[in-house]
Design an enzyme around this catalytic site. Structure first.
Site, PDB file in Angstrom:
ATOM      1  N   GLU A 188       0.797  -1.231   0.000  1.00 27.59           N
ATOM      2  CA  GLU A 188       0.000   0.000   0.000  1.00 27.59           C
ATOM      3  C   GLU A 188       0.831   1.283   0.000  1.00 27.59           C
ATOM      4  OE1 GLU A 188      -0.151  -2.314   2.391  1.00 27.59           O
ATOM      5  OE2 GLU A 188      -0.252  -1.433   4.397  1.00 27.59           O
ATOM      6  N   ASN A 189       2.150   1.158   0.114  1.00 26.28           N
ATOM      7  CA  ASN A 189       2.957   2.364  -0.084  1.00 26.28           C
ATOM      8  C   ASN A 189       3.063   2.719  -1.565  1.00 26.28           C
ATOM      9  OD1 ASN A 189       4.530  -0.081  -0.093  1.00 26.28           O
ATOM     10  ND2 ASN A 189       6.360   1.167  -0.245  1.00 26.28           N
TER      11      ASN A 189
END
Lengths: 219, 234
Positions: free
Chosen positions: A46-47
């Site tokens: 999710e980065n």
């Protein structure tokens, strides 16, 4: 009783060909090691990465290429990179097929607590609240009982919540369970050598046992 | 082309004064504006409100500003890697607002897109929802979250040109492009600064209109937080 690796191995069986999957930190990270051979799965970090590959070889670490656990990783053919807003946009829009994350407590109505223990240093929720609020398909990997033998599958969570009514499936060291829409932990499978009685006494929330409960298979 | 180039970090941050609200790009230590952070530490501005996904580690990144007690308030999603941070938080010296990571990113996006607020399901039914307006769309509850209002956004890019156009590299992109859009004044430090025209317009991530000041940074340490490797030949 299952080890952490075996919990991960059991969860991996839920991953289907063509899935985009987000793996949380802890046991969920181990799931990547057991993805069935011959199926195509894309891991989302999710980065801002789709197509997360394995750790780099020694000497090939790239400070600019990390996963959501801040570990150095690699990309794979077909990977893509994007900003944090788009990353959570695709999560919110339910483009990610499956989210696997850890929990400290889960309630029989599908509430989850996994980010804060009052009185202890709070590190933050990171992306967990976004993931549980939006994902259509969440599997929780967790310990059924704590070190003191107390159940973590409860009628109602005691810790501050991460999300409400969002969890439908749990895999623990003792069992695989579904949370029913009307509430209650429905026992689906038990770990090898674990009795239904032991699962019953390890589950503080309402446990529903119907018919034969097979032992979990890992192969 | 409008030239956005300044001489370096000191000039770029010269009008950041006590009490300012700053956005700082990066995820963990990946893609953080190292040069500007060092300049802010030297300048010793105080009472800052910092919007940043993380708060650095004790001796790097925002941790350096925390050590000098320059930060009054942190707005972040995850802050667990910093002992000095923990000490200041527990002693009450530092105010911390924890918000979901996607909410953080999207509140930046809203500011950059000129939208006053967003609706997100993240945090519904939790303590994050306290005091916030809840709206139901199609049977599902959403929290109204406001666009950020930051005096300065400070970002780090891989390449940039004199017109302020930016290209990010790998996952060091993270919060940088959305924060770049969101500051009243946006400062970009880049590893390589080139003349306008040298970057292919099709490959620009952040258009220069969002960037007010740009400079080529120096001595990037690019520290790795969790060095994980596999053995070669296996």
């Amino acid at each position: 009783m299952f080890s952490k690796e075996e919990i991960a191995q059991r969860i991996a069986k839920e991953i289907k060909d063509g899935y985009y999957v987000n793996l949380g930190i802890g046991i969920p990270t181990l799931v990547a090691n057991y993805i069935p051979k011959g199926i195509n799965v894309v891991l989302q970090s999710e980065n801002g990465l789709l197509g997360m590959g394995p750790f780099p070889f020694e000497g090939e670490e790239d400070a600019d290429l990390i996963n959501a656990g801040k570990q150095t990783i690699t990309t794979l053919p077909g990977s893509s990179i994007f900003d944090s807003a788009m990353s959570f946009g695709m999560i919110r829009a339910q483009k990610v097929d499956l989210t696997i994350l850890g929990a400290m407590e889960v309630s029989e109505t599908g509430d989850i607590a996994n980010w804060k223990i009052p009185g202890k240093m709070v590190k933050g929720m990171g992306g967990a609240m976004d993931l549980v609020a939006s994902a259509k398909n969440i599997i929780v990997a967790m310990q059924h009982i704590n070190k003191a033998g107390e159940s973590k599958l409860l009628p109602k969570c005691t810790l501050p919540l991460t999300g409400v009514k969002c969890i439908k499936k749990i895999v623990t060291e003792l069992a695989v369970l579904d949370i029913l829409p009307e509430g209650g932990f429905k026992l689906l499978e038990r770990a090898p050598g674990v009795s239904i009685e032991f699962i019953q006494q390890s589950t503080a929330g309402r446990l529903i046992v119907e018919g034969e409960i097979p032992e979990m298979k890992l192969d | 082309m409008i030239n956005k180039v300044v001489s370096g970090a000191e000039e770029a941050i010269k009008d950041i004064s006590d009490g300012a609200t700053l956005m700082l790009g990066g995820f963990g230590l990946c893609g953080i504006p190292e040069n500007c952070i060092n300049a802010l530490v030297s300048k010793q501005v105080k009472n800052l409100t910092c919007i940043s996904n993380n708060a650095g580690v004790d001796d790097f990144g925002i941790g350096l500003m925390l050590k000098q007690r320059q930060v009054k308030k942190m707005i972040s999603s995850y802050v667990g890697e910093n002992a000095e941070f923990e000490r200041q938080l527990l002693s009450g010296e530092l105010e911390v607002e924890l918000i979901p990571q996607g909410t953080l990113a999207t509140r930046c996006l809203a500011a950059g897109y000129g939208m006053p607020a967003i609706f997100t399901p993240a945090g519904v039914g939790t303590e994050v929802a306290e005091g916030k307006e809840v709206r139901n769309f199609d049977g599902k509850d959403y929290l109204m979250e406001y666009a950020f209002d930051a005096d300065f956004a400070i970002v780090k890019a891989w390449k940039g040109d004199t017109a302020g156009n930016l290209i990010f590299r790998s996952t060091s992109r993270n919060f940088n492009p959305v924060m770049a859009m969101a500051g009243k004044v946006t400062i970009a430090e880049v590893e390589e600064l080139v003349e306008a025209g040298k970057l292919d317009p099709d490959y620009i991530h952040t258009p220069g209109i969002y960037v007010h000041r740009i400079f080529q940074g120096k001595d990037y340490e690019k520290r790795i937080e969790q060095r994980t490797v596999r053995k070669s030949g296996v």
